[in-house]
Design an enzyme around this catalytic site. Structure first.
Site, PDB file in Angstrom:
ATOM      1  N   GLU A  38      -4.280   0.370  12.241  1.00 29.15           N
ATOM      2  CA  GLU A  38      -5.667   0.302  11.581  1.00 29.15           C
ATOM      3  C   GLU A  38      -5.813  -1.158  11.055  1.00 29.15           C
ATOM      4  OE1 GLU A  38      -5.185   2.399   7.903  1.00 29.15           O
ATOM      5  OE2 GLU A  38      -7.220   2.622   7.438  1.00 29.15           O
ATOM      6  N   LYS A 109     -13.505   6.133  10.380  1.00 28.23           N
ATOM      7  CA  LYS A 109     -12.555   6.841   9.510  1.00 28.23           C
ATOM      8  C   LYS A 109     -13.393   8.082   8.541  1.00 28.23           C
ATOM      9  CE  LYS A 109      -8.504   6.037   6.541  1.00 28.23           C
ATOM     10  NZ  LYS A 109      -7.754   4.963   6.155  1.00 28.23           N
ATOM     11  N   CYS A 142      -5.291   6.724  10.398  1.00 32.46           N
ATOM     12  CA  CYS A 142      -4.361   6.588   9.151  1.00 32.46           C
ATOM     13  C   CYS A 142      -4.356   7.981   8.549  1.00 32.46           C
ATOM     14  CB  CYS A 142      -4.365   5.443   8.241  1.00 32.46           C
ATOM     15  SG  CYS A 142      -3.039   5.244   7.362  1.00 32.46           S
TER      16      CYS A 142
HETATM   17  C1  ACM Z   1      -4.153   4.790   4.706  1.00 31.16           C
HETATM   18  O1  ACM Z   1      -5.245   5.614   5.039  1.00 31.16           O
HETATM   19  N1  ACM Z   1      -4.419   3.485   5.237  1.00 31.16           N
HETATM   20  C2  ACM Z   1      -3.345   5.083   3.967  1.00 31.16           C
END
Ligand code: ACM
Length: 268
Positions: A38, A109, A142
């Site tokens: 990420e 995301k 993530c």
């Molecule tokens: C995250 O979502 N970078 C912990």
């Protein structure tokens, strides 16, 4: 199919150097698909929306995406990588999918973590899969791991491999992904980073490394340590993920009883 991850330790804000290092490392290996962390180009701990805006790029015309498209074309490889995306006034924590023929798609995301909620807009793409030829790949980023619905939706959409760019700070994800792989019968590649960032007045963050490639039964095929950097590869047959059987009488997706799962979508 040879797949892998790049576990890195980017320096916050040094986009040119972080991207160049990734390009050099990836150029040395022979693979079909590599997943990067990420926000691999910028580092993680932004301290304001203004700062995200200064680093965010258009996908696919921005510099980072163009560099990765160039690399994918040169090496004949598919790459999945995280970066901050700007779209008009919106800022997303995104991942791009590129390949030998150029840009393939993006994912924004869905589940933002901690201060990301202050600086990024919640993703609006929903979960997506991309048919890259040797496999159908899905993308989540993530903290999406915390919500089993993320991997479930990707599994139901037909993903053979879930590509999971990450900057993990909680200790549970690597174990949880074993179950996400097992219950959905999918390969998963979690590409995490290492190192510590401490910016502004925010709590210092230490990233947990231990990137991993899991097979469709949740077995760990390859894993890296919590402080190492580099690329790790594994040869897999992604088509194994199309067999969803559990026993001769049970099947992961067909045995589901969605008529009893209403609260999953009705809960508020
Ligand atoms: C995250 O979502 N970078 C912990």
């Amino acid at each position: 199919m040879r797949v892998g991850f790049y576990q890195s330790n980017p320096v916050f804000g040094r986009v040119g150097e972080n991207v160049e290092q990734a390009v050099q490392e990836i150029s040395r290996v022979n693979a079909d698909l590599i997943v990067l962390p990420e926000l691999f180009s910028t580092g993680y701990q932004f301290v304001s929306r203004q700062e995200v805006s200064e680093f965010a790029e258009d996908i696919p015309t921005g510099k980072t995406c163009q560099a990765m498209i160039g690399l994918a074309k040169e090496l004949g490889m598919f790459l999945v990588f995280g970066l901050p995306e700007k779209d008009d006034d919106s800022l997303y924590n995104s991942a791009a999918v590129v390949g030998p023929k150029g840009f393939i798609g993006r994912y924004r995301k869905t589940h933002l973590f901690a201060e990301e909620k202050l600086f990024f807009d919640p993703g609006n793409t929903g979960f997506r899969v991309f048919d890259i030829g040797p496999a159908i790949i899905g993308v989540m980023i993530c903290f999406d791991w915390w919500f089993p619905e993320s991997a479930r939706v990707l599994g139901l959409l037909g993903a053979d491999i879930i590509c999971h760019p990450a900057n993990l700070v909680l200790p549970h994800c690597q174990k949880a992904m074993v179950i996400r792989s097992l219950e959905n019968g999918v390969f998963t590649i979690t590409a995490n980073r290492v190192g510590t960032e401490s910016r502004g007045d925010y709590e210092a963050l230490t990233f947990t490394g231990e990137s991993q490639i899991l097979d469709n039964d949740g077995n760990v095929l390859r894993k890296l340590g919590d402080n190492d950097t580099g690329i790790v590869l594994s040869d897999i047959d992604p088509k194994q993920a199309r067999d969803k059987s559990v026993t001769t009488r049970n099947e992961r997706f067909k045995d589901r009883r969605p008529e009893f799962y209403g609260p999953l979508t009705n809960f508020s």
